[in-house]
Each structure stands twice: as structure tokens, then as C-alpha cells.
Design a protein around this motif. Structure first.
Motif, mmCIF file in Angstrom:
data_model
loop_
_atom_site.group_PDB
_atom_site.id
_atom_site.type_symbol
_atom_site.label_atom_id
_atom_site.label_comp_id
_atom_site.label_asym_id
_atom_site.label_seq_id
_atom_site.Cartn_x
_atom_site.Cartn_y
_atom_site.Cartn_z
ATOM 1 N N SER A 483 0.881 -1.298 -0.031
ATOM 2 C CA SER A 483 -0.129 -0.013 -0.043
ATOM 3 C C SER A 483 0.947 1.374 -0.004
ATOM 4 C CB SER A 483 -1.004 -0.024 1.187
ATOM 5 O OG SER A 483 -0.339 0.025 2.372
ATOM 6 N N ILE A 484 2.111 1.197 0.724
ATOM 7 C CA ILE A 484 3.033 2.338 0.640
ATOM 8 C C ILE A 484 3.945 2.272 -0.771
ATOM 9 C CG2 ILE A 484 5.120 3.249 1.699
ATOM 10 C CD1 ILE A 484 4.374 1.786 4.282
ATOM 11 N N ILE A 485 4.007 1.176 -1.344
ATOM 12 C CA ILE A 485 4.601 1.243 -2.485
ATOM 13 C C ILE A 485 3.981 1.832 -3.732
ATOM 14 C CG2 ILE A 485 5.588 -0.239 -4.397
ATOM 15 C CD1 ILE A 485 6.458 -2.240 -2.240
ATOM 16 N N ALA A 486 2.416 1.528 -3.450
ATOM 17 C CA ALA A 486 1.472 2.172 -4.421
ATOM 18 C C ALA A 486 1.542 3.723 -4.705
ATOM 19 C CB ALA A 486 -0.069 1.857 -4.114
ATOM 20 N N ASP A 487 1.901 4.527 -3.413
ATOM 21 C CA ASP A 487 1.988 5.930 -3.532
ATOM 22 C C ASP A 487 3.000 6.473 -4.227
ATOM 23 O OD1 ASP A 487 -0.136 6.435 -2.055
ATOM 24 O OD2 ASP A 487 0.885 5.697 -0.098
ATOM 25 N N PHE A 488 4.297 5.477 -4.588
ATOM 26 C CA PHE A 488 5.294 6.050 -5.483
ATOM 27 C C PHE A 488 5.328 5.432 -6.745
ATOM 28 C CE2 PHE A 488 7.988 7.535 -2.089
ATOM 29 C CZ PHE A 488 7.414 7.020 -0.929
ATOM 30 N N LYS A 489 4.379 4.991 -7.164
ATOM 31 C CA LYS A 489 4.353 4.539 -8.874
ATOM 32 C C LYS A 489 3.792 5.724 -9.722
ATOM 33 C CE LYS A 489 2.294 -0.111 -7.681
ATOM 34 N NZ LYS A 489 1.218 -1.036 -8.042
ATOM 35 N N PRO A 490 3.276 6.901 -9.335
ATOM 36 C CA PRO A 490 3.490 7.929 -10.184
ATOM 37 C C PRO A 490 4.864 8.550 -10.535
ATOM 38 C CG PRO A 490 1.394 8.142 -8.624
ATOM 39 C CD PRO A 490 2.244 6.815 -8.081
ATOM 40 N N GLU A 491 5.402 8.621 -9.396
ATOM 41 C CA GLU A 491 6.800 9.178 -9.592
ATOM 42 C C GLU A 491 7.811 8.097 -10.008
ATOM 43 O OE1 GLU A 491 8.321 10.193 -5.564
ATOM 44 O OE2 GLU A 491 10.355 10.848 -6.678
ATOM 45 N N ALA A 492 7.613 6.815 -10.047
ATOM 46 C CA ALA A 492 8.394 5.900 -10.638
ATOM 47 C C ALA A 492 8.113 5.790 -12.185
ATOM 48 C CB ALA A 492 7.878 4.374 -10.525
ATOM 49 N N LEU A 493 6.703 6.093 -12.791
ATOM 50 C CA LEU A 493 6.574 6.341 -14.071
ATOM 51 C C LEU A 493 7.175 7.527 -14.797
ATOM 52 C CD1 LEU A 493 2.669 5.252 -14.071
ATOM 53 C CD2 LEU A 493 4.497 4.165 -15.039
ATOM 54 N N LYS A 494 7.194 8.608 -13.805
ATOM 55 C CA LYS A 494 7.644 9.831 -14.101
ATOM 56 C C LYS A 494 9.289 9.976 -14.406
ATOM 57 C CE LYS A 494 7.858 14.638 -12.677
ATOM 58 N NZ LYS A 494 7.458 15.528 -11.571
ATOM 59 N N LYS A 495 9.925 9.166 -13.562
ATOM 60 C CA LYS A 495 11.392 9.010 -13.638
ATOM 61 C C LYS A 495 11.897 7.581 -14.489
ATOM 62 C CE LYS A 495 13.796 10.444 -10.305
ATOM 63 N NZ LYS A 495 14.309 10.516 -8.937
ATOM 64 N N SER A 496 10.807 6.732 -15.024
ATOM 65 C CA SER A 496 11.156 5.681 -15.541
ATOM 66 C C SER A 496 12.033 4.563 -14.483
ATOM 67 C CB SER A 496 11.720 5.780 -16.785
ATOM 68 O OG SER A 496 11.238 6.726 -17.769
ATOM 69 N N ILE A 497 11.522 4.934 -13.315
ATOM 70 C CA ILE A 497 12.176 3.961 -12.431
ATOM 71 C C ILE A 497 11.554 2.526 -12.256
ATOM 72 C CG2 ILE A 497 12.877 3.712 -10.095
ATOM 73 C CD1 ILE A 497 13.398 6.553 -9.802
ATOM 74 N N GLN A 498 12.147 1.319 -12.375
ATOM 75 C CA GLN A 498 11.571 0.303 -11.997
ATOM 76 C C GLN A 498 11.461 -0.327 -10.637
ATOM 77 O OE1 GLN A 498 13.413 -3.204 -14.334
ATOM 78 N NE2 GLN A 498 11.954 -4.726 -13.536
ATOM 79 N N ILE A 499 9.977 -0.586 -10.239
ATOM 80 C CA ILE A 499 9.777 -0.905 -9.031
ATOM 81 C C ILE A 499 9.747 -2.453 -8.903
ATOM 82 C CG2 ILE A 499 8.442 -0.782 -6.686
ATOM 83 C CD1 ILE A 499 7.376 1.892 -7.982
ATOM 84 N N GLU A 500 10.472 -3.260 -8.050
ATOM 85 C CA GLU A 500 10.275 -4.672 -7.902
ATOM 86 C C GLU A 500 9.988 -4.942 -6.314
ATOM 87 O OE1 GLU A 500 13.784 -6.915 -8.721
ATOM 88 O OE2 GLU A 500 12.749 -8.690 -8.248
ATOM 89 N N PHE A 501 8.981 -5.770 -5.987
ATOM 90 C CA PHE A 501 8.392 -6.191 -4.863
ATOM 91 C C PHE A 501 8.316 -7.627 -4.832
ATOM 92 C CE2 PHE A 501 5.324 -7.397 -1.818
ATOM 93 C CZ PHE A 501 5.785 -6.843 -0.543
ATOM 94 N N SER A 502 8.844 -8.548 -3.915
ATOM 95 C CA SER A 502 8.710 -9.958 -3.539
ATOM 96 C C SER A 502 8.522 -10.065 -2.360
ATOM 97 C CB SER A 502 9.870 -10.613 -4.311
ATOM 98 O OG SER A 502 11.016 -10.345 -3.603
ATOM 99 N N SER A 503 7.710 -11.261 -2.154
ATOM 100 C CA SER A 503 7.536 -11.737 -0.800
ATOM 101 C C SER A 503 7.113 -13.182 -0.956
ATOM 102 C CB SER A 503 6.400 -10.982 0.169
ATOM 103 O OG SER A 503 6.290 -11.565 1.194
ATOM 104 N N ALA A 504 7.751 -14.241 -0.327
ATOM 105 C CA ALA A 504 7.244 -15.760 -0.335
ATOM 106 C C ALA A 504 6.058 -15.975 0.275
ATOM 107 C CB ALA A 504 8.545 -16.421 0.156
ATOM 108 N N ASN A 505 5.919 -15.081 1.489
ATOM 109 C CA ASN A 505 4.617 -15.228 2.361
ATOM 110 C C ASN A 505 3.719 -14.034 2.376
ATOM 111 O OD1 ASN A 505 2.741 -16.164 4.103
ATOM 112 N ND2 ASN A 505 4.289 -16.750 5.583
ATOM 113 N N GLU A 506 2.746 -14.154 1.677
ATOM 114 C CA GLU A 506 1.779 -13.090 1.627
ATOM 115 C C GLU A 506 0.961 -13.005 2.952
ATOM 116 O OE1 GLU A 506 2.937 -11.220 -1.746
ATOM 117 O OE2 GLU A 506 1.049 -10.417 -0.705
#
Length: 907
Positions: A483-506
Motif C-alpha cells: 500500500s505504501i509502494i503504490a503511492d510511489f508508482k506515479p513518481e516511478a512512471l515519471k522518472k522511468s524507475i522500475q519497482i520490484e517487490f517480492s515476498s514468499a509469504n503474503e
């Protein structure tokens, strides 16, 4: 002075000789980690160790009982390593879990002897114990020699994971495999205690044919098997074999002699042999890696011989113990006398030295006394000056801190107006406002960024004053971070930064203070995006371990100089390669928040920066805090969160409200905020406004359904208004929501003590305020149901709140005046000391009916009870409950209950 030096030399020589004597008496420390002492076999092991150790004066033996807990045994081994024992002896509970601890002892250079049970691998000095495979073979051979060539067998194994259980079972089965007619039909897993197998064996014997033999891995489980067989009258049919052969009243030898067990296999404790082996190691002698103890089968043929041998051995041990006790007593007497003589010599020398030294000091002190008096006077003067300066500095610093804190609070009301106004625009997308959507987003983002900085200052102030307290809540950590990462997606698109998130146990859950950890994760992600160039990457990983969770944030940014890794967590500190402006408080606050959770934060830098946050699982490390188990859906809780709003539009409040809509009284001295709240709430509620000067009067005159009250008001503050309304019979039932810029524990507690139902801090989200209004109104509806259905069940006069007391007084007045046909609502209001209108509104709010309807229902209810429980006729009952006409009474009664008084009476 010359003689004084000579005496001092003599005194030091005596002390040196004493120290040399003590060094010559140095002893070796041997630590023994015993698995448990719940059985006679292990107590015999301990006893034989202590006896043998007493024969070696240079050995000090310390035994620690792990009580059959792996964690205890690992902790004991760690303590022995820390204490630097000369030899470590371990009887492992289980092989695999204890191996790393023993390897650590070996790495520390401590010779380690394994007794009874084995570990994984060969990283130990020596092993002492019987051949458990041979014990299994001996049990099988006994069955082979005593059976007719065909038999059914049940095997009862020891604790799963222990080497004796595995090896005994392996030797037993391999030997039986040579004879196909001898089959182990069933295997029952125990934990060395008889209670662990009795219910399983009882169920098994109820479902299958009784076996010919039962082989139990120790005598205690064998005794448990015999007790089960006896309960089913099968003790004569089943031959039971045990292991240990302990001497004593409850030992295996006695069980064989009493014909309870057919045989037991002697399993020597090895305690005496182990101490002898430790002595050899301490003397530098070479010892064998594996020291296997001999074992033998004990049955009716040799049980008397074995018991006699053990009796003799026991007698010899007792004689040795008595002799050793006499020797120890003599040694203690000698040591005491020797120490006393040395002490007397030392004291005599010291007395001579002190006598001469005191004469010298008297002369010297007189000279220095005057000098000290002068210096002392100077120090007192300087101290007074320092205290005066410190007090002034303290007042100055306190004034500055209070100024900035007050200034920060003052920012919150204008920020509330800004964010509320912009949210109003953003909540109503239409064509006319699309052209200014970019500007509105700029206003929202920058306003909330300003709020984040203010909250950072307030958090810093709270940390410095030590007023922060955790509010841990069970939280699914993966959705929370997403939910916190979602707030940075517009900035990631703006700067073409790739976001990667992984968790073995949701579904992984942790107990965290969501507000604190939200700020921590947001701050670290904010830094990652700030220092990561275009087309870079930001990765977030959640790694789960046995005891905790690691959350790793890695970016491809400019990195941090290695020599500044720890400094960046200091307040106001920035990395030397950071050219962008910042407060320097974010990482300091984040580290403090993590440490409040008993966690840790680490930083490393290689082609970017990596932060690793380690948090503990469970809640035992947070036991001093009030923990919430309510795992609600993850939502954005920070008021400064950058939300993704749509195209703004305007929604005009409707003036056509239902006449039954609730009334809201807003007590707020800021006219702009009052206007916005009125505008937002008018579509659902009747709104009454007060600037704070007449808040109490308007509440009493209008009796609203709910009150929203600011804290800082021109006349009385919100605490005083809330307290006064809650203690007034006319308004005590009205839910009150405190609206304020103060966000401290003390303010919340003060509001609750004043009777507030909710506490919302500025700047606030309208949806939160609206949901709070619905919540308090819903809770009032639940109370209304309670009052209308349960009030008669309350018998205690010490009522929990004013509403229950009001209803009790109301019911009492109505009941006492039912026969009085002239008793009116005005009379009732006068007796209760409130106006007729206020009585009507209060009863309507509490019970959902008018006061006239409630009085009539009380009359009819009393009539119903009289019809069922008394001998009065219908007319008498009608007059008794205040009806002037029996006919009108019958009509009202039938309308209320669907049955006439006459029909009810006849039943």
C-alpha cells in the motif's frame, strides 16, 4: 619514612605470597549440560559423576538441567562457553538442534565430551555411551531365543529425533529381519515417559490381537505398557522388554525381579567413565574418540546376581562418599586455619603501616586543609554561576522548543482548510474543472509534504522527550508495504524507475505500530526515489527467518560513503555526497521507531544503497504495550499520504433533507472550517453552527443528535464544554467528537476523561469524520436497543452512567403516578427538572418513541402484569393504571397486544 617503606615492602610480599598460594590452588571447571533429570537413570548418571568428581580435588563440576527443552540446553552451553569451562560434557536432547552449539564450543577451543546420545557429525572430542544398535540387537536376540519361531511384536520408540531411539530401532529391526515369522506389527512413538504411550497402546490393544512381545526403548515406557496390559487382563499373555536396568525401588532390575518385565537391557549411565575421561583430557593424555560401554540382558536368570552386585556397589559408593565427606571436612578445617593465620599476619602488618601513615597524614593534612578551603570557596562560586547559567539556558531552550511546537500546531488548521477545500474539488470531477486538475494535484501534494515535515518535527520532539508509546497491531506485512509502494508508482512512471517487490509469504503477520512503521517505510522509499536517477530501479524484498523478518530496500542510486554508514542515523546528519536539501531527521526518527519495536536497521552501499530492517515475530518482545489482535484491512493512515485523486468536480449539498435526519451541532471558532464542515455535512444532516461562545446553550436548546467540538475555543475549551454537557442530565446522552490540532497521549486521555466519544486530529480526512459520525450514531442506536429491552433487568443502584439513572428515575416517577389520571408530561418534566421539549427530545433520542407513547406503554405493561398475576377485575385494573374509561382501556390494550384484556384474563 625509611621504616615506612620497609614495612610496606613486607606487607606487599605477604600479599604476593598469598596470591601465589591461591594460584597454586587453581582448579579446573567442568560443565555438564544434562538433558533432563525426570528419571532415575539420569539421576544415577549425575550421582556417579559427582562421586567420581569428588575423587579429583582439582575438578569443579557444575551440572545444569535443561528440563528436556532444546532452547534451555543451547543457552546452558552458551553460558559454559562464556564462563570458559575447561571441559564441556553434553547429554543431547536431540541430535540435530544441539550440533551447532557443540561445534561453537569446539571452535572456542573447549574439549567436548558427548554422553549417552550422539550429535550430527564427528566434531567433538570424545563420545561415552553404550552401543544403542547393540541394545536393539540384544532385545531382538532375546525374543529369538525365547519365542517358538513365530511372534507378533509391538515396538515402543523413544523421542523422535534422538539418536538412541533411532539406533535402538535400527538394531532391533535388522536383527528381526532374518526371521520372517517375527514381525514388528506396530510401532508406537513415545517421548521416554510412560504417559506418552499409554493411551495410544490402549487404543491399539482394543483394535488388534494382543502381541506376544512388547519392546520398549526404556523401562519407564515398558512399565507403562505393563500397566495398560494389566488393565486389560493381558499381563500374562504379553512379554515386555525394557532398557536401562537401573538399580533401585522403581528401576528396571526391580521390575524384572517383581515379574513385571520379562527382561531389561542394562544401559550404563557412563557418569563415572566420563569424569575419568575428562581428567585424562585435562592431564593432556590421548583419549579414544568413541568409548563404548558394555551392556547385558537382565532377566529372571541373572537378576538376583545383578541386584547383589549393585547392592555391593551402592554400599561401596556410600562408604566412599562418607570418607570423602570426612576428608573434605578436614581440608576445610585446614584451609580455614591457614587463612586465619594469614589474615592475622596481614592485619598486624596493616595496623603498623596505618599507625605510621596516620601520623604522617595528620601533619600533611593540616597544611592542605587551608588550601582546600580556599579552593572549595572558589568551586562553590563557580558552581553557583554554572547553575544559574544552566537554568537560563534550560529556560531558553524550552522556550524555543515550545515555540516551534506551538507553531507546528498552528499550521494544522490552515492545512485542514487547504486539504479539505482541494479534496472537495477533487471529489467532484466535471468538465469545467479538468483544466485545473494539474494545479490542484500540485496544491494537494505540496500541502501534504509540508504536513509531513511538520509531523517529522513533532515526532522528533516526542522522541527527545521520551513520550512516544507503541500501539502494536497484528498486521499482514506484505499488503501493508504494497500500500505504501503504490503511492510511489506515479513518481516511478515519471522518472522511468522500475519497482520490484517480492515476498514468499503474503500472509506473514507481524505486531507493529502501523503509524510508526508507515513513516519508516515511507521515509526509506522516499530517499530511494530521491537519489535514484532516471531509468534506475528500486527493489523491496521480504525475507522470513525462524525468529524474525527482514525487509530489504535496495536502489541503484548514488549510494553512501562507507565511513558514514552509522553517522547517517544521527539527527541533522546528511551524507557528504548528498547535494539535495533535507531536514536530516528522517533516518534518525526511523531508527528510533524501529528500536522501539526491538528491531534493527542496517545500511550498506555497493552500486546503490541497501537498507535492511530486521523485525521480530510474535509479541513477547512487546509485552509492556497494549496489543491489538484486530487485523483490519490495510489502509493509508497517514494524513500526509499522496493519494491518487481523480478529476475534481463540485458537489452541491441538497436542502431537501428527510425530516427524521439527525442534527449535528458544530462548535468551531474558525469560520472557514465551519463553512466547509457545514457544506460537506448538509447533504446528510441538519447542521447547527456555534462559534464557541454559546456552544453549551445551543446544545441545551436544540438537543442535537451529535456534537462536533473544537478544542481551542475563545470562551471555554473543548474539554470543559464536553465535561459540562456530559454532566448535564439534558445533554448527557449526546455523543461528542473532539476536533483538535493536538495529537498527544495526554490530550487524548483528557478528552476521554471529559466524556468524549471520539478524538480526531487536524488535518483530517472528511471520510474519516463522516465515518466517525456514523459510528457514534450507530453506537447510540445499540444503546437505545439496550435501554428499551434491558433496562428492567438493572437492579443495582450504583448505575454505570447518567442515562441508566435517568431512565430508572423516569420509570419510577411514571410507576408511582400511574393511578393519577391528571399526571401530565409537564408534571413529569418538572419532577425531572427539565423542560417539556428537552424531556421529549431526550426520551426520543434514548428510546426512539415520544414521551406520551412511552408513558402509555408503561401503563399497558403494568396492566398486563396485573391481568396475569392479580385477582383484580378489568375495570379495577383500568383505573389502577390511570385510565378513566375501562372501554378506552380495552381498546388501547387490544391495539397494543392484539388480544383483549378479557381474553388474556380468561387464559
Amino acid at each position: 619514612m625509611k621504616y615506612l617503606k620497609l614495612l610496606l615492602f613486607v606487607f606487599l610480599s605477604i600479599l604476593t605470597d598469598s596470591c601465589q598460594v591461591k594460584s597454586e590452588e587453581e582448579k579446573f571447571k567442568v560443565g555438564f549440560s544434562q538433558a533432563m533429570t525426570t528419571d532415575n537413570w539420569r539421576r544415577e548418571m549425575n550421582k556417579s559423576m559427582k562421586l567420581e568428581a569428588s575423587m579429583h580435588p582439582d575438578i569443579i563440576l557444575e551440572i545444569k538441567d535443561a528440563e528436556n527443552h532444546i532452547t534451555n540446553q543451547v543457552a546452558h552451553i552458551e553460558e559454559f562457553i562464556k564462563d570458559g569451562v575447561d571441559v564441556l560434557i553434553v547429554s543431547p536432547i536431540q541430535s540435530i538442534p544441539i550440533t551447532p552449539a557443540i561445534e561453537k564450543a569446539m571452535a572456542a577451543g573447549i574439549p567436548t565430551i558427548i554422553i549417552d546420545r550422539k550429535i550430527e557429525g564427528q566434531n567433538f572430542t570424545a563420545y561415552v555411551g553404550a552401543n544403542n544398535i547393540e541394545i536393539g540387537r540384544n532385545a531382538a536376540k532375546y525374543i529369538l531365543s525365547h519365542s517358538s519361531g513365530k511372534a507378533d511384536i509391538i515396538e515402543i520408540t523413544g523421542q523422535e529425533g534422538s539418536s538412541p531411539a533411532y539406533e535402538r530401532s535400527m538394531g532391533f529391526k535388522k536383527t528381526l529381519d532374518s526371521v520372517p515369522e517375527l514381525k514388528v506389527r506396530h510401532v508406537i512413538k513415545g517421548d521416554w515417559e510412560k504417559t506418552s504411550i499409554q493411551s495410544k497402546l490402549s487404543d491399539l490393544l482394543d483394535s488388534v490381537k494382543a502381541p506376544d512381545y512388547i519392546f520398549a526403548h526404556n523401562d519407564r515406557m515398558a512399565l507403562g505398557a505393563w500397566e495398560v496390559a494389566r488393565s486389560k487382563s493381558l499381563e500374562e499373555e504379553i512379554n515386555i522388554i525394557g532398557v536401562d536396568g537401573v538399580f533401585g525401588p522403581n528401576g528396571g532390575i526391580q521390575l524384572v525381579k517383581d515379574n513385571i518385565l520379562n527382561a531389561t537391557i542394562l544401559y550404563p549411565t557412563g557418569g563415572m567413565e566420563t569424569i575419568k575421561l575428562a581428567e585424562d583430557i585435562l592431564n593432556g593424555e590421548n583419549v579414544n574418540k568413541n568409548n563404548i560401554l558394555r551392556t547385558v540382558i537382565i532377566d529372571s536368570v541373572n537378576v538376583d546376581i545383578m541386584q547383589n552386585q549393585f547392592n555391593k556397589m551402592n554400599q561401596q559408593q556410600n562408604d566412599i562418599e562418607q570418607q570423602q565427606e570426612v576428608i573434605d571436612k578436614q581440608i576445610r578445617t585446614y584451609n580455614t586455619q591457614s587463612d586465619l593465620i594469614q589474615l592475622m599476619l596481614i592485619l598486624l602488618s596493616l595496623l603498623l603501616i596505618l599507625t605510621l601513615w596516620s601520623v604522617y597524614l595528620v601533619v600533611k593534612l593540616k597544611k592542605r586543609k587551608r588550601i582546600l578551603e580556599l579552593n572549595n570557596q572558589k568551586i562553590i562560586t563557580q558552581r553557583n554561576q554554572i547553575e544559574s547559567f544552566a537554568e537560563k539556558l534550560k529556560l531558553s531552550n524550552e522556550s524555543k522548543i515550545n515555540f516551534f511546537t506551538a507553531l507546528s500546531h498552528e499550521f494544522k488548521t490552515p492545512l485542514t482548510l487547504i486539504t479539505s477545500s482541494i479534496e472537495s474539488i477533487s471529489d467532484h470531477p466535471n468538465k469545467e474543472l479538468k483544466s485545473i486538475s494539474y494545479e490542484t494535484n500540485l496544491i494537494i501534494n505540496n500541502s501534504r509534504r509540508l504536513l509531513r515535515l511538520i509531523n517529522e518535527l513533532l515526532d522528533f520532539r516526542k522522541l527527545e522527550s521520551g513520550t512516544f508509546a507503541l500501539k502494536p497491531v497484528k498486521t499482514k506485512i506484505a499488503p501493508f508495504i504494497q500500500s505504501i509502494i503504490a503511492d510511489f508508482k506515479p513518481e516511478a512512471l515519471k522518472k522511468s524507475i522500475q519497482i520490484e517487490f517480492s515476498s514468499a509469504n503474503e500472509a506473514l503477520e507481524l505486531y507493529i505500530d502501523r503509524d510508526m512503521m508507515d513513516k519508516v517505510f515511507f521515509n526509506i522509499l522516499s530517499n530511494a526515489f530521491k537519489f535514484t536517477p532516471k531509468n534506475g530501479s528500486v527493489s523491496i524484498f521480504i525475507q522470513e527467518s525462524k525468529d524474525g523478518v527482514n525487509v530489504i530496500f535496495k536502489d541503484s542510486g548514488i549510494g553512501i560513503p562507507k565511513d558514514e554508514f552509522q553517522k547517517i542515523f544521527d539527527p541533522y546528519m546528511q551524507a557528504s555526497n548528498n547535494k539535495k536539501p533535507s531536514s536530516g531527521l528522517g533516518l534518525y526518527i526511523s531508527k528510533q521507531f524501529i528500536e522501539l519495536h526491538n528491531g534493527e536497521i542496517f545500511v550498506s552501499s555497493h552500486q546503490g544503497t541497501e537498507f535492511k530492517i530486521s523485525l521480530l515475530k510474535g509479541k513477547s518482545h512487546l509485552k509492556e504495550y497494549e496489543i491489538s489482535e484486530l487485523n483490519t484491512e490495510i489502509e493509508q493512515t497517514d494524513s500526509y499520504r499522496l493519494s491518487e485523486s481523480g478529476i475534481p468536480t463540485e458537489t452541491h449539498p441538497t436542502n431537501h433533507l428527510d425530516e427524521n435526519a439527525e442534527t449535528v451541532l458544530i462548535i468551531e471558532d474558525n469560520m472557514d472550517l465551519s463553512y466547509i464542515l457545514n457544506k460537506k455535512l448538509s447533504s446528510e444532516f441538519h447542521v447547527i453552527l456555534s462559534d464557541g461562545t454559546n456552544g453549551i446553550k445551543m446544545a441545551i436548546d436544540n438537543i442535537p443528535d451529535v456534537i462536533i467540538c473544537d478544542l481551542n475555543l475563545p470562551d471555554k475549551n473543548g474539554f470543559e464544554i464536553c465535561n459540562e454537557l456530559k454532566n448535564d442530565l439534558r445533554t448527557s446522552h449526546i455523543p461528542t467528537i473532539i476536533l483538535t490540532a493536538l495529537d498527544s497521549k495526554e490530550s487524548r486521555l483528557k478528552a476521554l476523561k471529559a466524556g468524549a466519544d471520539n478524538y480526531i486530529t487536524k488535518p483530517f480526512n472528511y471520510e474519516i469524520l463522516n465515518e466517525s459520525l456514523r459510528s457514534v450514531l450507530y453506537n447510540r442506536e445499540k444503546l437505545r436497543y439496550y435501554y428499551t429491552n434491558k433496562i428492567d433487568e438493572v437492579r443495582d443502584e450504583n448505575f454505570a452512567n447518567a442515562e441508566q439513572k435517568f431512565l430508572k428515575d423516569l420509570n419510577s416517577l411514571i410507576d408511582n403516578n400511574l393511578r393519577n389520571t391528571g399526571f401530565s408530561v409537564e408534571d413529569l418534566a418538572a419532577r425531572l427538572k427539565i423542560s417539556r421539549v428537552q424531556l421529549y427530545r431526550k426520551v426520543k433520542a434514548l428510546l426512539g418513541v415520544s414521551i406520551s407513547e412511552y408513558i402509555n406503554s408503561q401503563r399497558l405493561n403494568k396492566a398486563k402484569n396485573l391481568l396475569q398475576d392479580s385477582d383484580m377485575n378489568i375495570s379495577e385494573i383500568a383505573y389502577e393504571v390511570g385510565y378513566s374509561s375501562p372501554g378506552y382501556f380495552s381498546t388501547s390494550f387490544k391495539k397494543e397486544y392484539g388480544i383483549s384484556p378479557k381474553e388474556l384474563k380468561s387464559r
